[in-house]
Design a protein around this motif. Sequence first.
Motif, PDB file in Angstrom:
ATOM      1  N   GLU A   1       0.720  -1.234   0.052  1.00 10.12           N
ATOM      2  CA  GLU A   1       0.066   0.064   0.016  1.00 10.12           C
ATOM      3  C   GLU A   1       1.112   1.235  -0.286  1.00 10.12           C
ATOM      4  OE1 GLU A   1      -3.552   0.604   1.800  1.00 10.12           O
ATOM      5  OE2 GLU A   1      -4.104  -1.595   1.974  1.00 10.12           O
ATOM      6  N   LEU A   2       2.066   1.255   0.630  1.00  6.52           N
ATOM      7  CA  LEU A   2       2.760   2.512   0.562  1.00  6.52           C
ATOM      8  C   LEU A   2       3.424   2.706  -0.696  1.00  6.52           C
ATOM      9  CD1 LEU A   2       4.499   4.518   2.060  1.00  6.52           C
ATOM     10  CD2 LEU A   2       6.071   3.182   2.705  1.00  6.52           C
ATOM     11  N   GLY A   3       3.957   1.232  -1.410  1.00  7.42           N
ATOM     12  CA  GLY A   3       4.275   1.218  -2.719  1.00  7.42           C
ATOM     13  C   GLY A   3       3.254   1.970  -3.710  1.00  7.42           C
ATOM     14  N   MET A   4       1.928   1.693  -3.509  1.00 10.94           N
ATOM     15  CA  MET A   4       1.120   2.136  -4.460  1.00 10.94           C
ATOM     16  C   MET A   4       0.803   3.685  -4.530  1.00 10.94           C
ATOM     17  SD  MET A   4      -1.901  -0.538  -4.684  1.00 10.94           S
ATOM     18  CE  MET A   4      -2.115  -1.040  -2.809  1.00 10.94           C
ATOM     19  N   TYR A   5       0.913   4.098  -3.027  1.00 11.39           N
ATOM     20  CA  TYR A   5       0.992   5.654  -2.782  1.00 11.39           C
ATOM     21  C   TYR A   5       2.295   6.106  -3.484  1.00 11.39           C
ATOM     22  CZ  TYR A   5      -2.524   6.559   0.502  1.00 11.39           C
ATOM     23  OH  TYR A   5      -3.836   6.743   1.136  1.00 11.39           O
ATOM     24  N   LEU A   6       3.393   5.643  -3.439  1.00 11.96           N
ATOM     25  CA  LEU A   6       4.655   6.099  -3.809  1.00 11.96           C
ATOM     26  C   LEU A   6       4.648   6.101  -5.579  1.00 11.96           C
ATOM     27  CD1 LEU A   6       7.466   4.687  -1.443  1.00 11.96           C
ATOM     28  CD2 LEU A   6       6.222   7.062  -1.466  1.00 11.96           C
ATOM     29  N   CYS A   7       3.775   5.240  -6.113  1.00 11.65           N
ATOM     30  CA  CYS A   7       3.730   5.367  -7.561  1.00 11.65           C
ATOM     31  C   CYS A   7       3.355   6.803  -8.200  1.00 11.65           C
ATOM     32  CB  CYS A   7       2.644   4.389  -7.771  1.00 11.65           C
ATOM     33  SG  CYS A   7       3.293   2.768  -7.938  1.00 11.65           S
ATOM     34  N   LYS A   8       2.676   7.382  -7.336  1.00 10.29           N
ATOM     35  CA  LYS A   8       2.315   8.871  -7.817  1.00 10.29           C
ATOM     36  C   LYS A   8       3.579   9.794  -7.810  1.00 10.29           C
ATOM     37  CE  LYS A   8      -0.355  13.019  -5.935  1.00 10.29           C
ATOM     38  NZ  LYS A   8      -1.011  13.424  -4.777  1.00 10.29           N
ATOM     39  N   PHE A   9       4.510   9.428  -7.446  1.00  8.37           N
ATOM     40  CA  PHE A   9       5.830  10.254  -7.490  1.00  8.37           C
ATOM     41  C   PHE A   9       6.877   9.705  -8.268  1.00  8.37           C
ATOM     42  CE2 PHE A   9       3.783  10.828  -3.161  1.00  8.37           C
ATOM     43  CZ  PHE A   9       3.998  12.328  -3.123  1.00  8.37           C
ATOM     44  N   GLU A  10       6.382   8.419  -8.980  1.00  5.97           N
ATOM     45  CA  GLU A  10       7.451   7.804  -9.813  1.00  5.97           C
ATOM     46  C   GLU A  10       7.158   8.338 -11.341  1.00  5.97           C
ATOM     47  OE1 GLU A  10      10.660   5.502  -9.375  1.00  5.97           O
ATOM     48  OE2 GLU A  10       9.318   5.128 -11.066  1.00  5.97           O
ATOM     49  N   THR A  11       8.207   8.843 -11.888  1.00  5.66           N
ATOM     50  CA  THR A  11       8.034   9.176 -13.215  1.00  5.66           C
ATOM     51  C   THR A  11       7.526   8.208 -14.344  1.00  5.66           C
ATOM     52  OG1 THR A  11      10.361   8.967 -13.759  1.00  5.66           O
ATOM     53  CG2 THR A  11       9.544  11.138 -12.973  1.00  5.66           C
ATOM     54  N   GLY A  12       8.278   7.055 -14.224  1.00  3.32           N
ATOM     55  CA  GLY A  12       7.928   5.628 -14.899  1.00  3.32           C
ATOM     56  C   GLY A  12       7.130   4.866 -14.261  1.00  3.32           C
ATOM     57  N   ASP A  13       6.913   3.618 -14.984  1.00  2.00           N
ATOM     58  CA  ASP A  13       6.087   2.506 -14.605  1.00  2.00           C
ATOM     59  C   ASP A  13       6.803   1.347 -13.566  1.00  2.00           C
ATOM     60  OD1 ASP A  13       3.866   3.829 -15.670  1.00  2.00           O
ATOM     61  OD2 ASP A  13       4.196   2.810 -17.610  1.00  2.00           O
ATOM     62  N   ASP A  14       8.190   1.697 -13.450  1.00  2.00           N
ATOM     63  CA  ASP A  14       9.020   0.730 -12.938  1.00  2.00           C
ATOM     64  C   ASP A  14       8.542   0.346 -11.423  1.00  2.00           C
ATOM     65  OD1 ASP A  14      10.802   0.766 -15.095  1.00  2.00           O
ATOM     66  OD2 ASP A  14      12.143   2.032 -14.108  1.00  2.00           O
ATOM     67  N   LEU A  15       8.212   1.040 -10.786  1.00  2.00           N
ATOM     68  CA  LEU A  15       7.715   0.820  -9.215  1.00  2.00           C
ATOM     69  C   LEU A  15       6.297   0.039  -9.412  1.00  2.00           C
ATOM     70  CD1 LEU A  15       7.723   0.770  -6.195  1.00  2.00           C
ATOM     71  CD2 LEU A  15       6.922   3.223  -6.161  1.00  2.00           C
ATOM     72  N   ALA A  16       5.525   0.332 -10.221  1.00  3.48           N
ATOM     73  CA  ALA A  16       3.960  -0.262 -10.407  1.00  3.48           C
ATOM     74  C   ALA A  16       4.518  -1.526 -10.864  1.00  3.48           C
ATOM     75  CB  ALA A  16       3.224   0.521 -11.568  1.00  3.48           C
ATOM     76  N   SER A  17       5.098  -1.944 -11.941  1.00  6.50           N
ATOM     77  CA  SER A  17       5.443  -3.240 -12.343  1.00  6.50           C
ATOM     78  C   SER A  17       6.168  -4.066 -11.397  1.00  6.50           C
ATOM     79  CB  SER A  17       6.296  -3.008 -13.620  1.00  6.50           C
ATOM     80  OG  SER A  17       7.601  -2.652 -13.559  1.00  6.50           O
ATOM     81  N   MET A  18       7.156  -3.486 -10.675  1.00  8.38           N
ATOM     82  CA  MET A  18       7.921  -4.328  -9.560  1.00  8.38           C
ATOM     83  C   MET A  18       6.630  -4.810  -8.448  1.00  8.38           C
ATOM     84  SD  MET A  18      11.238  -2.918  -7.237  1.00  8.38           S
ATOM     85  CE  MET A  18      10.057  -1.864  -6.206  1.00  8.38           C
ATOM     86  N   LEU A  19       5.937  -3.896  -7.960  1.00  6.31           N
ATOM     87  CA  LEU A  19       5.042  -4.347  -7.035  1.00  6.31           C
ATOM     88  C   LEU A  19       3.983  -5.527  -7.567  1.00  6.31           C
ATOM     89  CD1 LEU A  19       3.908  -0.823  -5.938  1.00  6.31           C
ATOM     90  CD2 LEU A  19       5.107  -2.360  -4.429  1.00  6.31           C
ATOM     91  N   PHE A  20       3.668  -5.331  -8.884  1.00  2.48           N
ATOM     92  CA  PHE A  20       2.786  -6.557  -9.434  1.00  2.48           C
ATOM     93  C   PHE A  20       3.570  -7.846  -9.590  1.00  2.48           C
ATOM     94  CE2 PHE A  20       1.306  -8.713 -13.079  1.00  2.48           C
ATOM     95  CZ  PHE A  20       0.131  -9.041 -12.690  1.00  2.48           C
ATOM     96  N   ASP A  21       4.849  -7.747 -10.138  1.00  3.32           N
ATOM     97  CA  ASP A  21       5.459  -8.875 -10.319  1.00  3.32           C
ATOM     98  C   ASP A  21       5.995  -9.468  -8.945  1.00  3.32           C
ATOM     99  OD1 ASP A  21       5.607  -8.485 -13.120  1.00  3.32           O
ATOM    100  OD2 ASP A  21       7.416  -7.332 -12.991  1.00  3.32           O
ATOM    101  N   THR A  22       6.173  -8.648  -7.940  1.00  2.00           N
ATOM    102  CA  THR A  22       6.478  -9.228  -6.583  1.00  2.00           C
ATOM    103  C   THR A  22       5.388  -9.899  -5.826  1.00  2.00           C
ATOM    104  OG1 THR A  22       8.386  -7.423  -6.152  1.00  2.00           O
ATOM    105  CG2 THR A  22       7.365  -8.633  -4.163  1.00  2.00           C
ATOM    106  N   ALA A  23       3.946  -9.124  -6.095  1.00  2.00           N
ATOM    107  CA  ALA A  23       2.995  -9.851  -5.444  1.00  2.00           C
ATOM    108  C   ALA A  23       2.765 -11.069  -6.106  1.00  2.00           C
ATOM    109  CB  ALA A  23       1.852  -8.725  -5.413  1.00  2.00           C
ATOM    110  N   GLN A  24       2.753 -11.033  -7.564  1.00  2.00           N
ATOM    111  CA  GLN A  24       2.323 -12.319  -8.566  1.00  2.00           C
ATOM    112  C   GLN A  24       3.271 -13.391  -7.804  1.00  2.00           C
ATOM    113  OE1 GLN A  24       3.303 -12.182 -12.690  1.00  2.00           O
ATOM    114  NE2 GLN A  24       1.208 -12.726 -12.981  1.00  2.00           N
ATOM    115  N   GLU A  25       4.368 -13.195  -7.744  1.00  2.00           N
ATOM    116  CA  GLU A  25       5.332 -14.194  -7.498  1.00  2.00           C
ATOM    117  C   GLU A  25       5.154 -14.771  -5.863  1.00  2.00           C
ATOM    118  OE1 GLU A  25       8.319 -17.268  -7.732  1.00  2.00           O
ATOM    119  OE2 GLU A  25       7.487 -15.951  -9.357  1.00  2.00           O
TER     120      GLU A  25
END
Length: 211
Positions: free
Chosen positions: A103-127
């Motif tokens: 949830e903290l990561g999802m908040y921080l996606c707002k401050f990320e310029t690219g999609d790296d953080l969002a994809s990292m959260l998704f891949d980590t959760a999926q694994e």
Amino acid sequence: MNKPSYYPNYYSIDDVMITQERIPSRALQNLFGLGFLDTSEKGEHLEANHQLELPLWYLLQQDERNPSFQLVIPDIFTTAYKEIYKADASYVELGKLNKFYYELGMYLCKFETGDDLASMLFDTAQERIKGIKDMCNNVSSENLTDNKKLEYMERILYEAGSKSHKMFSDWLQEKSVNIKSTELVTNHRKRKRDEMDDDEVNSQVSQRSSM
């Protein structure tokens, strides 16, 4: 335990706790009279580029047109950790890194310029969801209070999954007992019917013998 809040919710205790997390930041300009924001700062003012930690809720409320601070993405959400998660995310102690990692990561996606953080959260959760599923299928009396492997949202998923698995196992066991009981009743009735048929046959034989 309250349900997780995926969107800002003023009345959610979980959301309040998440936004209370202190995030690395730096001052973008000289800020007069704001030295109290940094407890380690003895001066009354903050100079430009001064490093400090601020609660997430404050950074979220900044005027985007003229911000006073720039948020710095914490290390656990950077590319360096992405390689660790990619190697084997299931062994990472996310709860130790941050109790509200996703949830903290999802908040921080707002401050990320690219999609790296969002994809990292998704891949980590999926694994990691695979390991949580295995844990749910092997429900035990293990106490997760001291388990640093699971973070907040993963604990909720584990508790819901293990409860559902137990309910399904109980249902299967109850169904098995009912089937067995039905079979016993059927067999008992069959034996009783056979015994009655035998008695009737014996009776007829006796009557013919006496004639």
